[in-house]
Design an enzyme around this catalytic site. Sequence first.
Site, mmCIF file in Angstrom:
data_model
loop_
_atom_site.group_PDB
_atom_site.id
_atom_site.type_symbol
_atom_site.label_atom_id
_atom_site.label_comp_id
_atom_site.label_asym_id
_atom_site.label_seq_id
_atom_site.Cartn_x
_atom_site.Cartn_y
_atom_site.Cartn_z
ATOM 1 N N CYS A 23 0.865 -1.175 0.000
ATOM 2 C CA CYS A 23 0.000 0.000 0.000
ATOM 3 C C CYS A 23 0.909 1.234 0.000
ATOM 4 C CB CYS A 23 -0.902 0.000 1.230
ATOM 5 S SG CYS A 23 -1.899 1.507 1.400
ATOM 6 N N CYS B 168 0.348 3.347 3.475
ATOM 7 C CA CYS B 168 0.776 2.882 4.806
ATOM 8 C C CYS B 168 1.852 1.801 4.808
ATOM 9 C CB CYS B 168 -0.429 2.395 5.605
ATOM 10 S SG CYS B 168 -1.048 0.776 5.091
ATOM 11 N N CYS C 13 -7.305 -1.118 1.598
ATOM 12 C CA CYS C 13 -6.198 -1.632 2.398
ATOM 13 C C CYS C 13 -6.718 -2.092 3.748
ATOM 14 C CB CYS C 13 -5.133 -0.544 2.569
ATOM 15 S SG CYS C 13 -3.785 -1.026 3.670
ATOM 16 N N CYS D 185 -4.962 0.531 6.535
ATOM 17 C CA CYS D 185 -5.255 1.976 6.624
ATOM 18 C C CYS D 185 -6.552 2.374 5.948
ATOM 19 C CB CYS D 185 -4.098 2.792 6.047
ATOM 20 S SG CYS D 185 -3.985 2.775 4.244
ATOM 21 N N CYS E 219 -8.473 -5.505 -9.548
ATOM 22 C CA CYS E 219 -8.136 -4.444 -10.495
ATOM 23 C C CYS E 219 -7.744 -3.207 -9.672
ATOM 24 C CB CYS E 219 -9.369 -4.191 -11.355
ATOM 25 S SG CYS E 219 -9.134 -3.075 -12.713
#
Length: 179
Positions: free
Chosen positions: A90, A93, A139, A142, A162
């Site tokens: 991510c 984060c 995510c 976060c 996607c």
Amino acid sequence: MKSKVKLIGLSIFSLFAFQNIAAQKIQKVNGKNVVNPYYSRTDTKILKVSNADWKKVLEKNLFAVSRLNDTEMAFSGKYNDFKGIGTYYCAACGNALFRSDAKFSSTCGWPSFFETIRPKSVIYKTDNSYNMERTEVRCGRCDAHLGHVFDDGPAPSKKRFCMNSISLEFEPNQKIQKK
């Protein structure tokens, strides 16, 4: 002897402090270098951070996608045709999301994966925007918007995660050095 112990202790402390600083992500926000204190590639603890605080540490386009659910244009992202071997994290984060061996060419215009790195690395929410019913992928650490998941991917999962490239950060595998 005491001075040697102090020196060793100070050296260990300095090394630990340097590693922590090196692990933090620095981004340009409003033309200034800003440290993202929420970024970690090892911490999996769920973050509860306001959008106002995220806005202070995320670059403008990453903030728009990850916090305001924007989508980058199809075929414009850096990881759409990317074939590196490693791990995707991510970008907000540092949470581990996907391995490159789960990436496939879907020709949809965004990087696509058939499975996550671990079950709780992402969370799912119903998305009824644009008069469509889709499953949004966020995510798991976060709550950043990453993209959507569809049931038209390859076997065995039949899933197509996607993702927006801007929401991802890639780290190549370390090569084993031969001596």
